[in-house]
Design an enzyme around this catalytic site. Structure first.
Site, PDB file in Angstrom:
ATOM      1  N   GLU A 128      45.254  42.609  41.633  1.00  0.00           N
ATOM      2  CA  GLU A 128      44.300  43.471  40.941  1.00  0.00           C
ATOM      3  C   GLU A 128      45.004  44.550  40.129  1.00  0.00           C
ATOM      4  O   GLU A 128      46.080  45.008  40.493  1.00  0.00           O
ATOM      5  CB  GLU A 128      43.423  44.187  41.977  1.00  0.00           C
ATOM      6  CG  GLU A 128      42.632  43.230  42.801  1.00  0.00           C
ATOM      7  CD  GLU A 128      41.920  43.931  43.948  1.00  0.00           C
ATOM      8  OE1 GLU A 128      41.748  43.292  44.992  1.00  0.00           O
ATOM      9  OE2 GLU A 128      41.577  45.113  43.797  1.00  0.00           O
ATOM     10  N   CYS A 147      46.487  51.315  36.995  1.00  0.00           N
ATOM     11  CA  CYS A 147      47.042  51.128  38.339  1.00  0.00           C
ATOM     12  C   CYS A 147      47.392  49.644  38.484  1.00  0.00           C
ATOM     13  O   CYS A 147      46.516  48.792  38.345  1.00  0.00           O
ATOM     14  CB  CYS A 147      45.932  51.561  39.293  1.00  0.00           C
ATOM     15  SG  CYS A 147      46.246  51.259  40.990  1.00  0.00           S
ATOM     16  N   CYS A 161      43.514  50.166  54.639  1.00  0.00           N
ATOM     17  CA  CYS A 161      43.747  49.603  53.302  1.00  0.00           C
ATOM     18  C   CYS A 161      43.354  48.124  53.266  1.00  0.00           C
ATOM     19  O   CYS A 161      43.760  47.348  54.139  1.00  0.00           O
ATOM     20  CB  CYS A 161      45.226  49.767  52.955  1.00  0.00           C
ATOM     21  SG  CYS A 161      45.728  48.870  51.482  1.00  0.00           S
ATOM     22  N   CYS A 378      42.691  49.659  46.471  1.00  0.00           N
ATOM     23  CA  CYS A 378      43.568  48.521  46.237  1.00  0.00           C
ATOM     24  C   CYS A 378      43.272  47.380  47.191  1.00  0.00           C
ATOM     25  O   CYS A 378      43.078  47.579  48.373  1.00  0.00           O
ATOM     26  CB  CYS A 378      45.034  48.934  46.285  1.00  0.00           C
ATOM     27  SG  CYS A 378      45.686  49.289  47.905  1.00  0.00           S
TER      28      CYS A 378
HETATM   29  N1  SAH Z   1      51.939  50.591  48.958  1.00  0.00           N
HETATM   30  C1  SAH Z   1      52.034  51.746  48.163  1.00  0.00           C
HETATM   31  C2  SAH Z   1      51.290  51.653  46.838  1.00  0.00           C
HETATM   32  C3  SAH Z   1      49.977  50.922  46.870  1.00  0.00           C
HETATM   33  S1  SAH Z   1      48.711  51.711  47.830  1.00  0.00           S
HETATM   34  C4  SAH Z   1      51.604  52.966  48.946  1.00  0.00           C
HETATM   35  O1  SAH Z   1      51.051  52.823  50.038  1.00  0.00           O
HETATM   36  O2  SAH Z   1      51.842  54.060  48.444  1.00  0.00           O
HETATM   37  C5  SAH Z   1      48.317  53.027  46.699  1.00  0.00           C
HETATM   38  C6  SAH Z   1      47.555  54.169  47.342  1.00  0.00           C
HETATM   39  O3  SAH Z   1      46.239  53.737  47.708  1.00  0.00           O
HETATM   40  C7  SAH Z   1      48.237  54.677  48.586  1.00  0.00           C
HETATM   41  O4  SAH Z   1      48.375  56.086  48.536  1.00  0.00           O
HETATM   42  C8  SAH Z   1      47.262  54.257  49.647  1.00  0.00           C
HETATM   43  O5  SAH Z   1      47.355  55.065  50.768  1.00  0.00           O
HETATM   44  C9  SAH Z   1      45.940  54.329  48.931  1.00  0.00           C
HETATM   45  N2  SAH Z   1      44.852  53.626  49.611  1.00  0.00           N
HETATM   46  C10 SAH Z   1      44.900  52.451  50.248  1.00  0.00           C
HETATM   47  N3  SAH Z   1      43.695  52.155  50.815  1.00  0.00           N
HETATM   48  C11 SAH Z   1      42.878  53.175  50.513  1.00  0.00           C
HETATM   49  C12 SAH Z   1      41.516  53.466  50.835  1.00  0.00           C
HETATM   50  N4  SAH Z   1      40.775  52.650  51.586  1.00  0.00           N
HETATM   51  N5  SAH Z   1      40.994  54.622  50.357  1.00  0.00           N
HETATM   52  C13 SAH Z   1      41.750  55.464  49.607  1.00  0.00           C
HETATM   53  N6  SAH Z   1      43.039  55.244  49.274  1.00  0.00           N
HETATM   54  C14 SAH Z   1      43.594  54.124  49.744  1.00  0.00           C
HETATM   55 FE1  SF4 Z   2      49.769  50.483  53.103  1.00  0.00          FE
HETATM   56 FE2  SF4 Z   2      50.141  50.663  50.442  1.00  0.00          FE
HETATM   57 FE3  SF4 Z   2      50.510  48.318  51.726  1.00  0.00          FE
HETATM   58 FE4  SF4 Z   2      48.045  49.288  51.456  1.00  0.00          FE
HETATM   59  S1  SF4 Z   2      49.371  48.633  49.816  1.00  0.00           S
HETATM   60  S2  SF4 Z   2      48.965  48.402  53.323  1.00  0.00           S
HETATM   61  S3  SF4 Z   2      48.419  51.495  51.619  1.00  0.00           S
HETATM   62  S4  SF4 Z   2      51.689  50.212  52.022  1.00  0.00           S
END
Ligand code: SAH
Ligand code: SF4
Length: 423
Positions: A128, A147, A161, A378
């Site tokens: 995505e 993004c 997530c 995401c």
């Molecule tokens: N893996 C990396 C980048 C992708 S996730 C990381 O974790 O930083 C990008 C952002 O989306 C991260 O800050 C993550 O904590 C946030 N995120 C993931 N699931 C979410 C949710 N359900 N609500 C709000 N932010 C979320």
């Molecule tokens: Fe955690 Fe980022 Fe991976 Fe989602 S995408 S599981 S927030 S590390």
């Protein structure tokens, strides 16, 4: 009492909390087909293209003609590049793919301010990207932030997530990362708009796919290729210390975002399972080294979860950890996802948390979640594509998350209530 569920796993790779539960994967992975052996054209460096043309007895200006169309033109295939002779277009097609995304489905939300794309890859995997438009306000010019995803799925398994629940399907190639940006640049050109910022906050953990991600950052910020300023590219990480160190060694001006979520080690083991391998003190130290080496302020991301990480004690712990550092804190109410028992923090709780950080001089903003109606957190759309998990599996997953977080929260004096369960 120590909880055996989140005892450290010395020397392990990324811990997979899910595998131990016996309840996951929640979702069946879609069948994958063979990958196309041809690299994407956006994988090719300027030098490689020059050699490709030279090997065929062609002049260097042909490489520039091609690059114009690859990086800024609106061509959709080599066949659309009419400045190149037909046989060269055919030879290019035999060697490279013009675009590595085989199909894209677009959805809009927020009255057109947020757009989401679900891209299909050559092997049937989906990733995505989300485009967020910020209209001009006062002296601030219009911004368009994209993004993008760095992996199909993610191995880290943060329980709030949607991508984390998918597990890791595979790393993206450099071209598959760049082509998300090329797709949106073309779409925006059709509206007479420009892409101003790119953030690696889509699916995946960028610094667990560092070669492809850093090569993509290089191409995206190269004036002869995508041409976005380094300062307009943000790499967001859950805290992969060796990856942060690699970024520091590069001495570029990319923006670094750390998904911190809590300053409590026990709770971070639950919220970001990678914390068991790379504990938060080390992550913050590595991020501080990045800030010292580059002069760039670090963004700390805090997903705000009702009564889990948003109490006054949590705010004080974060304030203590970050005070005096070159830091900016973003508070983001959690986007609800099906498999967690958790809810977003209320605006009042987020504001109280923000006030505690501001009181120690930390620059803090509260972010609104964009595109809730199109599942813009995401991985949400990809998770929907993978199919609904069985209710019993979701319940088992919720039970595990509750058990672990309850154990991590047991000693916190001013936590007003236990986490609520249910949808
Ligand atoms: N893996 C990396 C980048 C992708 S996730 C990381 O974790 O930083 C990008 C952002 O989306 C991260 O800050 C993550 O904590 C946030 N995120 C993931 N699931 C979410 C949710 N359900 N609500 C709000 N932010 C979320
Ligand atoms: Fe955690 Fe980022 Fe991976 Fe989602 S995408 S599981 S927030 S590390």
């Amino acid at each position: 009492m120590p909880n055996p569920d989140h005892a450290p796993e010395p020397g392990s790779a990324v811990p997979s909390p899910n595998a131990a539960d016996g309840a996951l994967p929640l979702l069946d992975l879609p069948a994958s087909g063979p990958q196309d052996a041809r690299p994407g054209i956006s994988d090719a460096s300027p030098g490689e293209l020059l050699s490709w043309f030279a090997d065929r007895g062609e002049a260097a200006f042909r490489a520039r003609q091609l690059a114009d169309h690859v990086w800024s033109g609106r061509a959709k295939s080599f066949d659309d590049i009419h400045t190149l002779p037909g046989p060269l277009r055919e030879a290019l097609e035999a060697t490279y793919r013009f675009c590595t995304l085989t199909g894209t489905e677009r959805r809009s939300a927020d009255g057109g301010l947020t757009d989401k794309a679900l891209h299909t890859l050559d092997d049937g995997r989906v990733v995505e990207s989300v485009l967020m438009r910020y209209p001009a306000r006062g002296s601030r010019r219009e911004r368009t932030t994209l993004c993008i995803s760095s992996q199909a799925g993610c191995a880290v398994g943060c329980p709030f997530c949607a991508t984390g629940e998918l597990g890791l399907w595979r790393d993206l190639r450099t071209s598959e990362i760049i082509d998300q940006a090329r797709f949106w640049r073309n779409e925006l050109a059709g509206e007479g708009r420009r892409l101003t910022n790119i953030v690696f906050m889509g699916m995946g953990e960028p610094l667990l796919n560092p070669d492809a991600v850093l090569a993509a950052c290089g191409a995206l910020s190269d004036g002869t290729r995508f041409g976005l300023g380094q300062r307009h590219i943000t790499v967001s990480t859950a805290g992969v210390i060796p990856g942060i160190e690699r970024l520091t060694d590069l001495r570029r001006q990319y923006k670094l975002a750390i998904s911190l979520h809590t300053a409590r080690p026990d709770l971070r083991d639950v919220l970001v399972p990678l914390n068991r391998k790379y504990p938060l003190e080390g992550v913050v130290a590595a991020a501080t080294d990045y800030a010292d080496a580059t002069g760039r302020r670090i963004t700390y991301e805090m997903v705000m979860i009702d009564r889990i990480n948003d109490t006054p004690a949590d705010a004080r712990a974060t304030a203590e950890l970050l005070r005096g550092r070159l830091a900016h804190v973003n508070l983001i109410p959690m986007n609800p996802v099906a498999h967690t028992p958790w809810r977003p923090s209320s605006p009042e709780r987020v504001e109280a948390y923000a006030a505690t950080l501001r009181a120690v001089g930390l620059h803090t903003t509260v972010r609104r979640n964009r595109g809730l109606d199109i599942g813009a957190a995401c991985g949400q759309l990809a998770a929907q594509m993978a199919g609904e998990p069985a209710p019993a599996a979701v319940q088992r997953r919720r039970d595990v998350i509750e058990r672990r977080s309850a154990a991590a929260l047991i000693d916190i004096p001013d936590r007003p209530a236990q986490p609520r369960s249910g949808a």
